[in-house]
Design a protein around this motif. Sequence first.
Motif, PDB file in Angstrom:
ATOM      1  N   THR A  47      46.868  34.206  49.008  1.00 30.07           N
ATOM      2  CA  THR A  47      45.867  35.235  49.278  1.00 30.07           C
ATOM      3  C   THR A  47      46.539  36.705  48.815  1.00 30.07           C
ATOM      4  O   THR A  47      47.757  36.921  49.049  1.00 30.07           O
ATOM      5  CB  THR A  47      45.590  35.308  50.806  1.00 30.07           C
ATOM      6  N   GLY A  48      45.506  37.294  48.556  1.00 31.94           N
ATOM      7  CA  GLY A  48      45.836  38.623  48.095  1.00 31.94           C
ATOM      8  C   GLY A  48      45.933  39.789  49.192  1.00 31.94           C
ATOM      9  O   GLY A  48      45.311  39.580  50.454  1.00 31.94           O
TER      10      GLY A  48
ATOM     11  N   MET B 129      50.659  44.267  44.945  1.00 28.58           N
ATOM     12  CA  MET B 129      49.179  44.446  44.544  1.00 28.58           C
ATOM     13  C   MET B 129      48.834  44.086  43.020  1.00 28.58           C
ATOM     14  O   MET B 129      49.501  44.725  42.282  1.00 28.58           O
ATOM     15  CB  MET B 129      48.400  45.765  45.089  1.00 28.58           C
TER      16      MET B 129
ATOM     17  N   THR C 120      48.264  38.542  42.656  1.00 28.24           N
ATOM     18  CA  THR C 120      47.918  37.479  43.299  1.00 28.24           C
ATOM     19  C   THR C 120      47.481  36.185  42.337  1.00 28.24           C
ATOM     20  O   THR C 120      47.879  35.017  42.379  1.00 28.24           O
ATOM     21  CB  THR C 120      46.811  37.726  44.297  1.00 28.24           C
TER      22      THR C 120
ATOM     23  N   VAL D 294      42.924  30.765  44.633  1.00 28.45           N
ATOM     24  CA  VAL D 294      43.327  32.336  45.013  1.00 28.45           C
ATOM     25  C   VAL D 294      42.427  32.839  45.736  1.00 28.45           C
ATOM     26  O   VAL D 294      41.115  32.690  45.145  1.00 28.45           O
ATOM     27  CB  VAL D 294      43.773  33.001  43.911  1.00 28.45           C
TER      28      VAL D 294
ATOM     29  N   THR E 170      41.155  36.581  47.106  1.00 30.46           N
ATOM     30  CA  THR E 170      41.843  37.779  46.913  1.00 30.46           C
ATOM     31  C   THR E 170      40.681  38.869  47.339  1.00 30.46           C
ATOM     32  O   THR E 170      39.409  38.607  47.122  1.00 30.46           O
ATOM     33  CB  THR E 170      42.700  37.921  45.890  1.00 30.46           C
TER      34      THR E 170
ATOM     35  N   ASP F 293      42.642  44.124  44.613  1.00 29.22           N
ATOM     36  CA  ASP F 293      43.615  43.418  43.850  1.00 29.22           C
ATOM     37  C   ASP F 293      43.388  42.856  42.540  1.00 29.22           C
ATOM     38  O   ASP F 293      44.197  43.029  41.668  1.00 29.22           O
ATOM     39  CB  ASP F 293      44.007  42.371  44.948  1.00 29.22           C
TER      40      ASP F 293
END
Lengths: 198, 167
Positions: free
Chosen positions: A35-36, A60, A63, A81, A83, A87
């Motif tokens: 996760t971002g 930042m 991700t 992913v 996000t 990001d």
Amino acid sequence: MDQHVTLPVDDEGRVRRRPLVAELMAHRGEALVITGLGSATYDVAAAGDHDNNFYFWGGMGLTAMTGLGLAIAQPQRRAVVITGDGDMMMGIGSLATIASAAPDNLAILVLDNERFGETGEQMGLSAGVTDMVQMAKGAGFQKAATFATEAEMRELPDLLFSTPGPVFCVAKVAPGNDARVLPSTDGAYLTRRFRDAL
Amino acid sequence: MSWSEDVFSVLDNHQVSTIATVPDAGLSHVLSLCEEAPSKKVVTLTTEEEGVGMMLGLWLGKQRGALFMQSSGVGNCINALSVMASTRCPCAMLITMRGQWGEFNPWQVPMGHATQPVMEAMGVYCYSVEQADQIAETFDAACGLAFNGGYAAAVLIHQRALGTKVF
Ligand SMILES: Cc1ncc(C[n+]2csc(CCOP(=O)(O)OP(=O)(O)O)c2C)c(N)n1
Ligand SMILES: [Mg+2]
């Protein structure tokens, strides 16, 4: 997503991110999730902590690339992913890297509130003329799409967790910060825990 | 054997299977050895900091990676290196220096001058090598520190070892 599930929307009809992520995570199966930083980390943590969640608290823009590394290292597992738009935009060039590497087990979901939610909801670039899905297509993604309504979002579980990748999805979500649900901030612990759970 | 072949053997000995890079002239031989090897995958990056994020993903997935770049690229990696420090992710880096001894292009000098201080400020252990025959053994030590200790470690190949670029 089950037909009977109705996702809450705001007064402009935009799907709320927290229940959306909770619904998606219910379909995760054996997926490995990155996760971002910011709201995506809180949303995924709120859906239930998991040893195979890795949460960014910094870095930042990185991700998606961590997702690529994971997808390469674990070709038999699904890497997902989740996000934010800020990001993803900061690392937008990584879409070219990922499309060229072409991992078939990687999917990226951008929770696009068109804002830098974490830092005070300042408008982001995706609120304006910039279209991340077009950028992803230009980078070489064959599977890239925007999801704006609940009906469209019913496709997301399949796209995230089973459609051959690389997959790039942008879900337009309502602005507004949900309650912060804070997973561990100990990066060394999160890393070891994740590896031990493979 | 050239240093590139020796570095390739070091990668093998440390079970490094993925190399992430924005290329540099001095790295081209070792990169082509990696590209030709069925046991290795080379990922070409848009920008170097992506490679730092990728090292974490590989490590989370129980694979080992290495990052090859020119010294200019170190400047692109600064904030990304904070992630290596926070996660104790191994990060083995091989860096060809520009902007040092005999540099023709003055635009390379500011970042070349700052490369090692910037990395050390971000917690990377740096080993500068001036002789080609010391590159592989130093990279072997850096890989050991990275993979056995959970550190970021870089070998900085001095322009004396590579020869300077002339136009
Ligand atoms: C390099 C860097 N620049 C700026 C910040 C400050 N910052 C933290 S989170 C964030 C916004 C993230 O936006 P987005 O990814 O869209 O997340 P969300 O809106 O879901 O919170 C920013 C600008 C940072 N942490 N790192
Ligand atoms: Mg946002």
